[in-house]
Design an enzyme around this catalytic site. Structure first.
Site, PDB file in Angstrom:
ATOM      1  N   HIS A  78       0.941  -1.233  -0.053  1.00 56.55           N
ATOM      2  CA  HIS A  78       0.123  -0.063   0.013  1.00 56.55           C
ATOM      3  C   HIS A  78       0.826   1.158   0.058  1.00 56.55           C
ATOM      4  CE1 HIS A  78      -3.893  -2.220   0.595  1.00 56.55           C
ATOM      5  NE2 HIS A  78      -3.073  -2.967   1.452  1.00 56.55           N
ATOM      6  N   ASN A 152     -10.222  -3.207   1.284  1.00 58.59           N
ATOM      7  CA  ASN A 152      -9.834  -3.107  -0.142  1.00 58.59           C
ATOM      8  C   ASN A 152     -10.989  -2.714  -0.938  1.00 58.59           C
ATOM      9  OD1 ASN A 152      -6.938  -3.697   0.072  1.00 58.59           O
ATOM     10  ND2 ASN A 152      -7.181  -5.923   0.003  1.00 58.59           N
TER      11      ASN A 152
END
Length: 520
Positions: A78, A152
């Site tokens: 990320h 997500n």
């Protein structure tokens, strides 16, 4: 320099950036970090016109030393991200029947939020159009402390046990030799992980290349345990439903997009006052209904079919993103999310991947940002923090007194007391302490259902995208095993992939019997 920067941005983004630049005031003296005035910020102190620079030039040394330390370690996953601020408003209090979390207690109750969107695998300096799951993490600054809803855009994940997380990420990251992402490496790994078939199918569809951060849904991926005021609990998965709708790009369209197009679109919408909104839903599962399912509901590679029994969908409220952060580093880069950051009424489920992330995510923030990362403004709760934690790098809390332990007879009876009135769940545990895979594996069924839910063009795009990477794999064995996984998900799906990557279908059918047996 400022005008060139603004001209390169979309008009609405440029306006937002311009608004963040403070107006100049009369003669504001430049200072060192100590607050002392800077005499000359243009020239180093030297021993005469031809002499060396003097070490006693502390302003120079401090400036260079601080510059050397401006970067914090990049996130392992990320790393490429964009943040925005906003608020969450409750529109339906039915969820209060299931959880004692105070942020859901009243209709109209408003909670400030910070959201970070990201890609999972690609590095910080990567284009936003690359194929990848997108992180969708929300920090709620509630009146009982912070809650990090870490998720997500896709509802499932590649693996079901946290012990495989480092291996999965290593396989997807660039090769230690070539420093390039290599399908030979990650398909080698996934050929041993049949449960990855579902996630691979979704990420190689057009869902893997969203048209914008504001044009995608969000999912908690993991189930959480919700506990109400009576101590009763249910399990729930959370979903963010984009009011803007879900829009995706083909691979060719994504590759043709500008480097920063998702951030520009998100910030452009906010700058124009067209604030992006998402509705928060919870998919509820009663504990007594778990035995009715043909899959393990705590397997992160499985989605919960919310339109089927015994699941129930509860609408909760709406999140609006309405502010661009003033500084990218202090907000987006230093923002730190961890699924273990919860409030009363929300607890962990037995999901094995979640259980590992409870430790892993908070620990990586302590390494990446520092021991006291939760003191930074973007991470700090909006309620008082009262404990005896102390010291550690960059601790700027106003701590005083001689007692840094608890309990203590030197403290007032009301200082640092426990909160026994907070309701927590109680549940039985049984069985042997052992290392064993989950009993109900079902690695292929939901992947096949997802494939069949796509229209003809979406299926064609999936085949093309997947074949583009799988076709690069040199090992015939790895290609055959991967195609076998897709064939077991849906025979048509596997047949089309076999043709696209030149794998013998008879070999696939032969392997299918063995793979299916091992997956029972």
């Amino acid at each position: 320099m400022r005008s060139k920067l603004l001209l390169s941005l979309a008009p609405a983004v440029a306006m937002a950036v311009a608004a963040a630049v403070p107006a100049a005031s009369a003669q504001e003296a430049l200072t060192q970090d100590s607050g002392a005035p800077v005499v000359d910020n243009q020239n180093s102190k030297t021993a005469g016109p031809f002499g060396g620079v003097l070490l006693e030039d502390f302003h120079l040394i401090e400036k260079l030393a601080r510059f050397n330390r401006e970067r914090i370690p990049e996130r392992v996953v990320h790393a490429r991200g964009t943040g925005a601020e906003g608020e969450f408003v409750v529109t339906n209090t039915e969820i209060a029947d299931y959880t004692a979390a105070s942020l859901f207690a009243e209709e109209g109750k408003t909670t400030p939020v910070f959201v970070r969107f990201s890609t999972v695998i690609h590095p910080k300096g990567s284009p936003e159009g690359l194929r990848d799951p997108r992180g969708f993490s929300t920090k709620f600054y509630t009146d009982e402390g912070n809650w990090d809803l870490v998720g997500n855009n896709l509802p499932i994940f590649f693996i079901r046990d946290a012990i495989k997380f480092p291996d999965m990420v290593h396989s997807l990251k660039p090769s230690p030799i070539t420093n390039r992402q290599d399908p030979n490496r990650f398909f080698d790994f996934f050929s041993h992980i049949p449960e990855s078939t579902h996630m691979l199918t979704q990420v190689y569809s057009d869902l893997g290349t969203p048209a914008g951060y504001h044009l995608m849904d969000g999912n908690s991926v993991h189930a959480l345990r919700l506990v109400n005021q009576d101590g009763d609990y249910v399990f729930a998965k959370f979903r963010w439903i984009s009011q803007q709708g879900v829009e995706n790009l083909t691979a060719a369209e994504a590759n043709a997009k500008p480097f920063n197009f998702k951030t520009d679109a998100l910030y452009g919408a906010i700058g124009e006052g067209d604030f992006p909104k998402w509705d928060l839903h919870a998919v509820i599962l009663q504990p007594e209904d778990i035995g009715e399912l043909d899959f393990n509901p705590f397997d992160a590679t499985k989605d919960w079919p919310e339109d089927q029994e015994p699941f129930k969908v509860v609408e909760i409220g709406t999140m609006t993103l309405n502010r661009i952060p003033d500084n990218f580093f202090s907000s987006t880069e230093q923002s730190a999310f961890a699924p273990g950051v919860m409030v009363p009424g929300i607890e962990a489920s037995p999901d094995r991947l979640l259980q590992g992330r409870l430790f892993g995510y908070a620990d990586t923030q302590r390494y990446r940002v520092g021991t006291n990362y939760q003191m930074l403004p973007v991470n700090a709760p909006r309620v008082p923090v009262r404990n005896v934690n102390q010291d550690g790098g960059m601790n700027f809390a106003s701590q005083s007194g001689d007692v840094n332990f608890q309990p203590s007879r030197m403290l007032d009876d009301n200082a640092f007391v426990d909160s026994p009135s907070v309701v927590v769940s109680r549940y039985e545990v049984s069985g042997l302490a052992e290392r064993r895979a989950i009993a109900i594996k079902q690695p292929f069924a939901q992947a096949g259902e997802f494939y069949r839910s796509l229209d003809e063009q979406e299926q064609a795009n999936l085949i093309s995208n997947l074949a583009g990477d799988l076709g690069q794999v040199r090992s015939r064995e790895i290609k055959e095993i991967m195609v076998t996984h897709f064939y077991l998900a849906d025979p048509e799906y596997g047949t089309r992939i076999a043709e696209a990557v030149d794998v013998d279908l008879d070999a696939v059918k032969s392997r299918a019997v063995e793979v299916q047996q091992a997956s029972l």
